[in-house]
Design an enzyme around this catalytic site. Sequence first.
Site, PDB file in Angstrom:
ATOM      1  CB  VAL A 174     -56.556  89.220  52.143  1.00  0.00           C
ATOM      2  CG1 VAL A 174     -55.876  87.883  52.016  1.00  0.00           C
ATOM      3  CG2 VAL A 174     -55.769  90.092  53.076  1.00  0.00           C
ATOM      4  CG  ASP A 175     -53.092  87.153  48.688  1.00  0.00           C
ATOM      5  OD1 ASP A 175     -53.137  87.269  49.923  1.00  0.00           O
ATOM      6  OD2 ASP A 175     -53.066  86.062  48.106  1.00  0.00           O
ATOM      7  CB  SER A 176     -55.557  91.734  44.750  1.00  0.00           C
ATOM      8  OG  SER A 176     -56.833  91.375  45.160  1.00  0.00           O
ATOM      9  N   GLY A 209     -30.178  73.020  50.460  1.00  0.00           N
ATOM     10  CA  GLY A 209     -30.215  72.953  49.004  1.00  0.00           C
ATOM     11  C   GLY A 209     -30.337  71.518  48.567  1.00  0.00           C
ATOM     12  CE  LYS A 261     -54.213  84.891  52.015  1.00  0.00           C
ATOM     13  NZ  LYS A 261     -54.438  84.876  50.549  1.00  0.00           N
ATOM     14  CB  CYS A 319     -29.768  71.239  55.542  1.00  0.00           C
ATOM     15  SG  CYS A 319     -30.020  69.606  54.849  1.00  0.00           S
ATOM     16  CE1 TYR A 320     -24.525  71.420  48.808  1.00  0.00           C
ATOM     17  CE2 TYR A 320     -24.488  73.797  49.215  1.00  0.00           C
ATOM     18  CZ  TYR A 320     -24.011  72.684  48.549  1.00  0.00           C
ATOM     19  OH  TYR A 320     -23.005  72.819  47.628  1.00  0.00           O
ATOM     20  CG  HIS A 351     -34.325  71.713  57.291  1.00  0.00           C
ATOM     21  ND1 HIS A 351     -33.963  72.602  56.316  1.00  0.00           N
ATOM     22  CD2 HIS A 351     -33.945  70.487  56.852  1.00  0.00           C
ATOM     23  CE1 HIS A 351     -33.392  71.943  55.321  1.00  0.00           C
ATOM     24  NE2 HIS A 351     -33.376  70.657  55.621  1.00  0.00           N
ATOM     25  CD  GLU A 374     -35.205  75.722  57.516  1.00  0.00           C
ATOM     26  OE1 GLU A 374     -34.529  75.533  58.548  1.00  0.00           O
ATOM     27  OE2 GLU A 374     -34.931  75.199  56.427  1.00  0.00           O
TER      28      GLU A 374
END
Length: 517
Positions: free
Chosen positions: A230-232, A58, A373, A85-86, A173, A175
């Site tokens: 592709v998203d829609s 954060g 994505k 982290c935080y 981090h 991630e």
Amino acid sequence: MTQRNAPTVFILDFGAQYSQLIARRVRESGVYCEIVPHDAPWSALSARDPAALILSGGPESALVDDAPDMDEAILESGVPIFGICYGMQLLAREIGAELVKLDHAEYGPASLIVGNRDTPLFDGVPDESRIWMSHGDSVVRLPEGYVALASTARCHVAAMGNLKKKIYATQFHPEVVHTQHGKAILANFLHEIAGLGDDWKMENFVERATAEIREKVGSAKVICALSGGVDSAVAATLVSRAIGEQLTCIFVDHGLLRKGEADQVVAAFRDILHLNVVAVDARKRFLKKLRGIEDPEKKRIVIGHEFIRVFEEEAERVKGAKFLVQGTLYPDVIESKTPESKAGHKIKSHHNVGGLPKKMKFKLVEPLRALFKDEVRELGRVLGLPEGIVRRQPFPGPGLAVRIIGDITEDRLQIVRDADAIVREEIDAAPLDPHPWQYFAVLTPVKSVGVMGDGRTYANLVAVRAITSEDGMTADWARLPHELMERISSRIVNEVQGVNRVAYDITTKPPATVEWE
Ligand code: XMP
């Protein structure tokens, strides 16, 4: 709506840019997770029987008085906890460790030295590896029961743990992709320490998302904003899986699509996916609205507004339409956060998130909001979409409008559309590894002198951008073979009227963005 039969990990969100990235890594490890506000009461969480808790990073310091907090009952819950982290600093404060403000904050890469292997947290992680740091405070002393597990040259407690209570934390981090073995560290926590299986899959996402959609929309009619990308396509298919005939897809041809795309999109949705599609030819309307607008933000907002207006008009014809489906992804969400928000700063008004008129009539359904994505592509495959649609490269909602720097006219659209078709054709045909994530042409406002045949030319400069990326959040320029670049350049100059020079964009993101506008 919950996934009752899957063990659930909760990520307590302390406002980090990376909370969703943590969620993605957890999903990649085959574990179901949900992000919840940092102050979610333990009574509410425990009712869901959490299998583990992750405390995100954060922007605040845990040393300030009103630092974001969590329900203190969490610490005594007996549930395995991982602080990042935080999240680590908050844990440190709660357990009575000593936390100090560093004279100089530590940002960026560092070398992690694993100092304790009594726990499986660092299994498979070498004694020394690259990690990513971003902190201004540091833990300097630990209370009884807690041990330092790893360090860096500037941070003596880069990881800590209470092995008995299964409470762990890292100052770095795990991630982010820049942390070499971050994925393994998180997976070790989930599987080896919290004892979770690894069998959650995208199929389960479909079940959960369709149930949520049904619950949200009830028997109302739903409209889907098809953009061609592709998203829609995935969002529409997912929603149609949930509510079938209640969904009407509206495809707006705003005239800013790529060559041949409008026809392909309608054919794919109607003939292959058998969705209910209304196609609207709004090309003239958009061009008129965009006339004379050069500012990128204005373009985005104008297009976003016009899109919604067209939808509203079409919706009049779909009796009872109350919801609008949009294929908003996680990177769109964080990159469109307003400057007032704590976690991020506004970079662009993505037309599928920002720029919506305040009085919009529809409620939004955004079933992909938590995904990246490549996860959307995987979801598309799970839903049985054709590979041609699933592999389509990302294309911004405002389309070619943000690839024409300056004024948008029919002539300039033609130039960028033709140049783009060549870039795509050549790169699609090349055996590249890795295949670039996105590649396109940009029409710049620059004109330069050239010579063709025996005559002087004074014509347009087209820039070619090809990038490699994992999620669109960061990007590198693609190292295309010179022969390929040569072919692209000479074909554009020879085949596209009004272009006499081609440049290749070799800027990374950051500091640049993927699109030029
Ligand atoms: P930028 O240019 O912000 O792009 O680095 C990151 C990724 O997002 C795409 N992009 C958009 N996608 N609506 C979208 O759905 C938009 O308005 C938009 N603008 C950029 C861009 O193509 C890249 O993949």
